[in-house]
Write a protein that holds these residues in place. Structure first.
Motif, PDB file in Angstrom:
ATOM      1  N   VAL A  82      75.102  56.811 -52.997  1.00 56.19           N
ATOM      2  CA  VAL A  82      74.407  56.424 -54.227  1.00 56.19           C
ATOM      3  C   VAL A  82      74.415  57.619 -55.170  1.00 56.19           C
ATOM      4  N   TRP A  83      74.931  57.398 -56.378  1.00 57.06           N
ATOM      5  CA  TRP A  83      75.060  58.465 -57.371  1.00 57.06           C
ATOM      6  C   TRP A  83      74.139  58.198 -58.558  1.00 57.06           C
ATOM      7  N   TRP A  84      73.521  59.245 -59.047  1.00 58.78           N
ATOM      8  CA  TRP A  84      72.589  59.132 -60.191  1.00 58.78           C
ATOM      9  C   TRP A  84      72.647  60.413 -61.002  1.00 58.78           C
ATOM     10  N   ASP A  85      72.813  60.284 -62.319  1.00 58.12           N
ATOM     11  CA  ASP A  85      72.663  61.410 -63.236  1.00 58.12           C
ATOM     12  C   ASP A  85      71.209  61.440 -63.707  1.00 58.12           C
ATOM     13  N   GLN A  86      70.560  62.586 -63.571  1.00 59.47           N
ATOM     14  CA  GLN A  86      69.161  62.689 -63.974  1.00 59.47           C
ATOM     15  C   GLN A  86      68.970  62.230 -65.417  1.00 59.47           C
ATOM     16  N   TYR A  87      67.856  61.558 -65.643  1.00 54.85           N
ATOM     17  CA  TYR A  87      67.530  61.028 -66.974  1.00 54.85           C
ATOM     18  C   TYR A  87      67.672  62.127 -68.033  1.00 54.85           C
ATOM     19  N   GLY A  88      68.512  61.845 -69.034  1.00 55.30           N
ATOM     20  CA  GLY A  88      68.729  62.792 -70.116  1.00 55.30           C
ATOM     21  C   GLY A  88      70.053  63.513 -70.054  1.00 55.30           C
ATOM     22  N   CYS A  89      70.834  63.312 -68.958  1.00 53.18           N
ATOM     23  CA  CYS A  89      72.114  64.018 -68.867  1.00 53.18           C
ATOM     24  C   CYS A  89      73.207  63.075 -68.382  1.00 53.18           C
ATOM     25  N   GLY A  90      74.469  63.492 -68.569  1.00 53.16           N
ATOM     26  CA  GLY A  90      75.604  62.710 -68.092  1.00 53.16           C
ATOM     27  C   GLY A  90      75.584  61.291 -68.629  1.00 53.16           C
ATOM     28  N   ARG A  91      75.769  60.310 -67.730  1.00 56.26           N
ATOM     29  CA  ARG A  91      75.766  58.901 -68.119  1.00 56.26           C
ATOM     30  C   ARG A  91      74.381  58.423 -68.516  1.00 56.26           C
ATOM     31  N   ASN A  92      73.360  59.145 -68.122  1.00 53.92           N
ATOM     32  CA  ASN A  92      71.997  58.786 -68.503  1.00 53.92           C
ATOM     33  C   ASN A  92      71.457  59.662 -69.624  1.00 53.92           C
ATOM     34  N   ALA A  93      72.379  60.235 -70.413  1.00 54.67           N
ATOM     35  CA  ALA A  93      71.977  61.009 -71.579  1.00 54.67           C
ATOM     36  C   ALA A  93      71.343  60.094 -72.626  1.00 54.67           C
ATOM     37  N   ARG A  94      70.466  60.650 -73.414  1.00 57.06           N
ATOM     38  CA  ARG A  94      69.805  59.928 -74.495  1.00 57.06           C
ATOM     39  C   ARG A  94      69.790  60.815 -75.734  1.00 57.06           C
ATOM     40  N   ARG A  95      69.494  60.211 -76.885  1.00 53.90           N
ATOM     41  CA  ARG A  95      69.243  61.025 -78.065  1.00 53.90           C
ATOM     42  C   ARG A  95      68.052  61.933 -77.768  1.00 53.90           C
ATOM     43  N   LEU A  96      68.098  63.151 -78.278  1.00 52.38           N
ATOM     44  CA  LEU A  96      67.071  64.127 -77.918  1.00 52.38           C
ATOM     45  C   LEU A  96      65.669  63.626 -78.203  1.00 52.38           C
ATOM     46  N   HIS A  97      65.520  62.923 -79.310  1.00 51.75           N
ATOM     47  CA  HIS A  97      64.176  62.476 -79.688  1.00 51.75           C
ATOM     48  C   HIS A  97      63.718  61.279 -78.859  1.00 51.75           C
ATOM     49  N   ASP A  98      64.618  60.716 -78.078  1.00 54.71           N
ATOM     50  CA  ASP A  98      64.216  59.634 -77.167  1.00 54.71           C
ATOM     51  C   ASP A  98      63.714  60.173 -75.827  1.00 54.71           C
ATOM     52  N   ILE A  99      63.970  61.456 -75.561  1.00 50.96           N
ATOM     53  CA  ILE A  99      63.519  62.069 -74.323  1.00 50.96           C
ATOM     54  C   ILE A  99      62.144  62.684 -74.564  1.00 50.96           C
ATOM     55  N   PRO A 100      61.137  62.310 -73.801  1.00 49.36           N
ATOM     56  CA  PRO A 100      59.790  62.863 -74.028  1.00 49.36           C
ATOM     57  C   PRO A 100      59.801  64.388 -73.950  1.00 49.36           C
ATOM     58  N   SER A 101      59.103  65.018 -74.872  1.00 47.64           N
ATOM     59  CA  SER A 101      59.080  66.481 -74.896  1.00 47.64           C
ATOM     60  C   SER A 101      58.298  67.060 -73.721  1.00 47.64           C
ATOM     61  N   ASP A 102      57.477  66.237 -73.073  1.00 52.26           N
ATOM     62  CA  ASP A 102      56.705  66.732 -71.933  1.00 52.26           C
ATOM     63  C   ASP A 102      57.390  66.433 -70.601  1.00 52.26           C
ATOM     64  N   ILE A 103      58.673  66.096 -70.627  1.00 51.60           N
ATOM     65  CA  ILE A 103      59.398  65.869 -69.388  1.00 51.60           C
ATOM     66  C   ILE A 103      59.353  67.148 -68.553  1.00 51.60           C
ATOM     67  N   SER A 104      59.264  66.994 -67.221  1.00 53.13           N
ATOM     68  CA  SER A 104      59.103  68.140 -66.339  1.00 53.13           C
ATOM     69  C   SER A 104      59.838  67.875 -65.030  1.00 53.13           C
ATOM     70  N   VAL A 105      59.849  68.863 -64.149  1.00 51.51           N
ATOM     71  CA  VAL A 105      60.479  68.646 -62.853  1.00 51.51           C
ATOM     72  C   VAL A 105      59.760  67.539 -62.088  1.00 51.51           C
ATOM     73  N   GLU A 106      58.466  67.396 -62.315  1.00 52.60           N
ATOM     74  CA  GLU A 106      57.713  66.324 -61.664  1.00 52.60           C
ATOM     75  C   GLU A 106      58.178  64.955 -62.140  1.00 52.60           C
ATOM     76  N   THR A 107      58.616  64.859 -63.396  1.00 56.02           N
ATOM     77  CA  THR A 107      59.166  63.602 -63.917  1.00 56.02           C
ATOM     78  C   THR A 107      60.393  63.193 -63.122  1.00 56.02           C
ATOM     79  N   PHE A 108      61.287  64.137 -62.881  1.00 57.47           N
ATOM     80  CA  PHE A 108      62.494  63.833 -62.108  1.00 57.47           C
ATOM     81  C   PHE A 108      62.154  63.479 -60.666  1.00 57.47           C
ATOM     82  N   ALA A 109      61.136  64.115 -60.118  1.00 63.42           N
ATOM     83  CA  ALA A 109      60.734  63.798 -58.746  1.00 63.42           C
ATOM     84  C   ALA A 109      60.246  62.356 -58.654  1.00 63.42           C
ATOM     85  N   ARG A 110      59.460  61.909 -59.621  1.00 61.55           N
ATOM     86  CA  ARG A 110      58.987  60.516 -59.608  1.00 61.55           C
ATOM     87  C   ARG A 110      60.146  59.546 -59.728  1.00 61.55           C
TER      88      ARG A 110
END
Length: 355
Positions: A82-110
């Motif tokens: 199972v392959w996944w690009d972390q939210y905000g990068c690669g195939r799961n990239a978004r416009r910068l303003h669509d990514i919450p500014s308070d994103i953290s390592v805990e966000t990726f863990a969830r």
């Protein structure tokens, strides 16, 4: 039984048989952390063991990530990957303003925990293994701590444990090699009251003065520069293949290449918008989880690593009967070609044993 060992092998052994086609090779859209994201699945399917691959970074889908679907037939013959690009990068990239500014390592863990739950629903009868590289080992350990009963085993390649400790290791390793300009810059960054600028700079210096990242053999030995260049070219053959894959992958569009570099580009790593993310790396301390988890875990790292000192992981394996430690001779955080072959060998052996 706990094993501590060094592995050195012949090159080429794990690059054969690339004509094999997996039974399933699919793309899916799933909801992770409340956000729609892409994943891909390849392998035997059915009740075969599932291996969820977590790449490093944050935001660095290198070695693992959606671009590497089909790149490791040695694994996908035996495990459903199972392959996944972390939210905000690669195939799961978004416009910068669509990514919450308070994103953290805990966000990726969830999100990693949600992904594991989604895979458990899709493959209810399959053992699940988590396979992380670098920052991805933070995701494997947070996930197994949350979903212990779902996980058969954890593979941690190039592991991190405590990022505060890692920064100390980097500084100690290059302290006597820095010039005055570098020493002054380091002290300035240390005094600004944030974690990441100082930590990132010290890590950069360690990469310059030691073998902890790219293993170059002749570094610091008094050999001529041509020897260091030749050593680097030979040792980084697999690194060049990993980088080329980002360009040639059928799963990546040209714009996805920009997303694949999110963790190093100024608007990703150094912008004001994402300070919370990069400073939150300071919060990473996996030692408490490692000391209490009962399920099988294998740590695989190069002997020149500094993110975690090799002797620290060897000692953990001695204390914990569920922990195996594999030390890759003559390698750093990014495996050399030879070290990668033995890392793959260790992954397959471990994965088959625990599933």
């Amino acid at each position: 039984m706990t094993q501590v060992g060094e592995y050195v092998g012949e090159t080429g052994a794990w690059n054969r048989g690339r004509q094999w086609k997996p039974s399933i090779s699919e793309r899916h859209t799933v909801i992770l952390g409340g956000v729609s994201q892409k994943i891909s699945v390849e392998g035997p399917g059915g009740s075969a063991p599932v291996m969820i691959m977590f790449h490093g970074g944050p935001w660095a889908p290198f070695i693992y990530g959606l671009a590497y679907r089909g790149f490791y037939p040695e694994l996908s013959k035996r495990f459903t990957l199972v392959w996944w690009d972390q939210y905000g990068c690669g195939r799961n990239a978004r416009r910068l303003h669509d990514i919450p500014s308070d994103i953290s390592v805990e966000t990726f863990a969830r999100m990693a925990i949600d992904l594991t739950g989604e895979i458990r629903r899709r493959f209810p009868h399959s053992p699940i293994l988590l396979n992380g590289y670098s920052f991805g080992t933070y995701l494997t350990m947070q996930t197994v701590a949350a979903r212990e009963s779902d996980i058969a085993g954890v593979i941690n390649l190039g592991p991190i444990m405590s990022m505060r400790e890692a920064t100390g290791h980097f500084r100690a390793a290059c302290d006597r090699r820095m010039n005055e300009r570098e020493r002054l810059r380091m002290q300035q960054l240390q005094n600004i009251g944030r974690y990441d600028p100082y930590a990132a700079y010290v890590e950069q210096l360690a990469g310059k003065y030691t073998n902890c990242c790219h293993y170059r053999d002749a570094l610091g030995s008094g050999n001529p520069i041509w020897r260091a260049i030749a050593d680097s070219w030979r040792n980084d053959a697999m690194f060049r293949r990993w980088m080329l894959r980002l360009v040639t992958s059928g799963d990546y569009r040209p714009l996805d290449l920009i997303g694949a570099a999110m963790g190093t580009l100024p608007y990703g790593r150094f912008s004001r918008r994402f300070r919370t993310l990069w400073d939150s790396m300071e919060n990473i301390d996996l030692w408490p989880i490692a000391e209490r988890l009962p399920i099988p875990v294998i740590y695989i790292q190069g002997d020149a690593e500094l993110y975690v000192l090799p002797d620290e992981l060897a000692a953990l394996a001695e204390r914990r009967p569920n922990v195996e430690y594999v030390r890759l001779a003559h390698s750093g955080h990014i495996p050399t070609s030879r070290a990668w072959e033995w890392a793959m060998h260790a992954m397959i052996r471990f994965g088959q044993a625990v599933s």
